[in-house]
Design a protein around this motif. Structure first.
Motif, PDB file in Angstrom:
ATOM      1  N   GLU A  81       0.806  -1.217   0.000  1.00 24.64           N
ATOM      2  CA  GLU A  81       0.000   0.000   0.000  1.00 24.64           C
ATOM      3  C   GLU A  81       0.841   1.269   0.000  1.00 24.64           C
ATOM      4  O   GLU A  81       0.307   2.395  -0.032  1.00 24.64           O
ATOM      5  N   LEU A  82       2.155   1.151  -0.012  1.00 28.05           N
ATOM      6  CA  LEU A  82       3.051   2.295   0.114  1.00 28.05           C
ATOM      7  C   LEU A  82       3.210   3.019  -1.226  1.00 28.05           C
ATOM      8  O   LEU A  82       4.250   2.938  -1.877  1.00 28.05           O
ATOM      9  N   ALA A  83       2.165   3.728  -1.630  1.00 31.44           N
ATOM     10  CA  ALA A  83       2.276   4.588  -2.810  1.00 31.44           C
ATOM     11  C   ALA A  83       3.017   5.857  -2.414  1.00 31.44           C
ATOM     12  O   ALA A  83       2.928   6.319  -1.275  1.00 31.44           O
ATOM     13  N   GLY A  84       3.754   6.420  -3.349  1.00 36.16           N
ATOM     14  CA  GLY A  84       4.506   7.621  -3.013  1.00 36.16           C
ATOM     15  C   GLY A  84       4.792   8.480  -4.218  1.00 36.16           C
ATOM     16  O   GLY A  84       4.768   8.021  -5.366  1.00 36.16           O
ATOM     17  N   VAL A  85       5.056   9.754  -3.953  1.00 33.55           N
ATOM     18  CA  VAL A  85       5.440  10.701  -4.993  1.00 33.55           C
ATOM     19  C   VAL A  85       6.627  11.503  -4.475  1.00 33.55           C
ATOM     20  O   VAL A  85       6.704  11.825  -3.292  1.00 33.55           O
ATOM     21  N   VAL A  86       7.567  11.802  -5.375  1.00 34.55           N
ATOM     22  CA  VAL A  86       8.731  12.594  -5.025  1.00 34.55           C
ATOM     23  C   VAL A  86       8.696  13.890  -5.811  1.00 34.55           C
ATOM     24  O   VAL A  86       8.679  13.874  -7.044  1.00 34.55           O
ATOM     25  N   TYR A  87       8.627  15.006  -5.102  1.00 29.79           N
ATOM     26  CA  TYR A  87       8.733  16.324  -5.724  1.00 29.79           C
ATOM     27  C   TYR A  87      10.208  16.727  -5.675  1.00 29.79           C
ATOM     28  O   TYR A  87      10.829  16.659  -4.619  1.00 29.79           O
ATOM     29  N   ALA A  88      10.753  17.118  -6.803  1.00 32.16           N
ATOM     30  CA  ALA A  88      12.174  17.450  -6.867  1.00 32.16           C
ATOM     31  C   ALA A  88      12.333  18.835  -7.482  1.00 32.16           C
ATOM     32  O   ALA A  88      11.845  19.086  -8.588  1.00 32.16           O
ATOM     33  N   THR A  89      12.991  19.732  -6.761  1.00 34.68           N
ATOM     34  CA  THR A  89      13.134  21.106  -7.242  1.00 34.68           C
ATOM     35  C   THR A  89      14.589  21.551  -7.168  1.00 34.68           C
ATOM     36  O   THR A  89      15.378  21.043  -6.377  1.00 34.68           O
ATOM     37  N   ASP A  90      14.904  22.523  -8.004  1.00 33.87           N
ATOM     38  CA  ASP A  90      16.230  23.127  -7.978  1.00 33.87           C
ATOM     39  C   ASP A  90      16.123  24.515  -8.584  1.00 33.87           C
ATOM     40  O   ASP A  90      15.198  24.800  -9.356  1.00 33.87           O
ATOM     41  N   ILE A  91      17.072  25.364  -8.262  1.00 32.81           N
ATOM     42  CA  ILE A  91      17.093  26.714  -8.811  1.00 32.81           C
ATOM     43  C   ILE A  91      17.680  26.742 -10.223  1.00 32.81           C
ATOM     44  O   ILE A  91      17.438  27.663 -10.990  1.00 32.81           O
ATOM     45  N   CYS A  92      18.434  25.713 -10.588  1.00 36.86           N
ATOM     46  CA  CYS A  92      19.178  25.676 -11.845  1.00 36.86           C
ATOM     47  C   CYS A  92      18.370  24.961 -12.927  1.00 36.86           C
ATOM     48  O   CYS A  92      18.036  23.778 -12.779  1.00 36.86           O
TER      49      CYS A  92
END
Length: 304
Positions: free
Chosen positions: A165-176
């Protein structure tokens, strides 16, 4: 090209990138003291990054890429364009792209990913309802070319083999913006995968059909778990959910002064749900800061 901008550039840039790339740049050219000061003030104000005089040679080397790209002949020309010819608005993203440091690697500071797999994710699964409609939300707040974000996604995918049941999402941000383009493609030199355990590598990393190629790619299902976007940690607010389970902001604060560190950390904490987890770099500390988190283990904190 914006014609208003073209008027302020040398004829080579207006003629096109091929002419700009052919321009000659003096590798012994140096920044004038006033220009270094103006650049340092802008970079610090925009990105929070400190630019001490000891970094002048490094900054000069990186800025020559922009001098060459714009068909100019000197750092003085470039700084005049930025500060005296109203070029800064058009150039600021490119300037920040070349001066930011983007060191990254898969499974960097590996103990954090063991803690994520063995402790944090199982705790989240036991403490709250999770599933496709209530995924575990993780933010990689300075993702560079994506190695950290994809490592997190690998750990999530591995744990899902044990906790379906371990659904997940990864938000990844950077200034470049440059590194975000690389990150979205998910293509890396094969040697970058050395820290990835072989069994994980076999599941989530594809080799090229051309066996002589030195490049590999993250598998589509893992790339689909990660959402990349540009974000400046110096912004006064972040367009992120305020119920994140985990925030990774590692080896970024070391580039900021203390007031900037505190301001950024407060904003990051605002986006953590109660009980959420904050991961910092091993060389970073919250000592002396009044924040709504408590230490869980080395460089890992939990929101009160």
């Amino acid at each position: 090209m914006n014609h208003a901008i073209a008027k302020t550039l040398p004829a080579r840039e207006a003629a096109g990138p091929e002419a700009a790339e052919s321009s000659w740049v003096d590798t012994h050219d140096r920044l004038r003291p006033r220009d270094f000061q103006r650049l340092g003030e802008f970079i610090h104000g925009y990105s929070g990054i400190k630019v001490p005089p000891s970094k002048s040679t490094m900054i000069e080397g990186r800025l020559r890429k922009r001098v060459r790209a714009l068909g100019m002949h000197s750092l003085a020309d470039y700084c005049d364009y930025l500060f005296d010819q109203d070029g800064l608005a058009a150039e600021e993203i490119h300037l920040i792209d070349v001066v930011t440091t983007n060191k990254t690697e898969f499974f960097r500071e590996p103990e954090h990913f063991r803690i994520l797999a063995d402790d944090v994710l199982p705790r989240i699964a036991s403490e709250r309802r999770i599933g496709p409609r209530a995924p575990v939300k993780i933010w990689s707040a300075a993702s560079s070319t994506g190695a950290e974000a994809y490592t997190i996604a690998m750990v999530l995918a591995e744990q899902r083999r044990h906790i379906p049941e371990l659904a997940g999402v990864v938000y990844a941000t950077d200034i470049c913006t440059d590194v975000l383009g690389t990150a979205r493609g998910g293509i890396f030199p094969a040697e970058m995968m050395t820290p990835v355990p072989p069994e994980i590598r076999s599941r989530y990393v594809m080799r090229a059909k051309d066996r002589t190629s030195s490049l590999v790619r993250i598998v589509p299902e893992l790339r689909a778990m990660v959402q990349f976007g540009r974000l400046n940690l110096m912004d006064t607010s972040y367009p992120m959910d305020r119920d994140l389970d985990i925030v990774f902001c590692r080896n970024v604060l070391i580039y900021f002064d203390k007031p900037t560190q505190l301001a950024v950390l407060r904003r990051l904490c605002d986006h953590l749900r109660p009980g959420g987890w904050l991961f910092l770099g091993h060389s970073e500390t919250l000592s002396g800061f009044d924040l709504p988190v408590r230490a869980a283990t080395t460089a890992v904190f939990r929101r009160s």
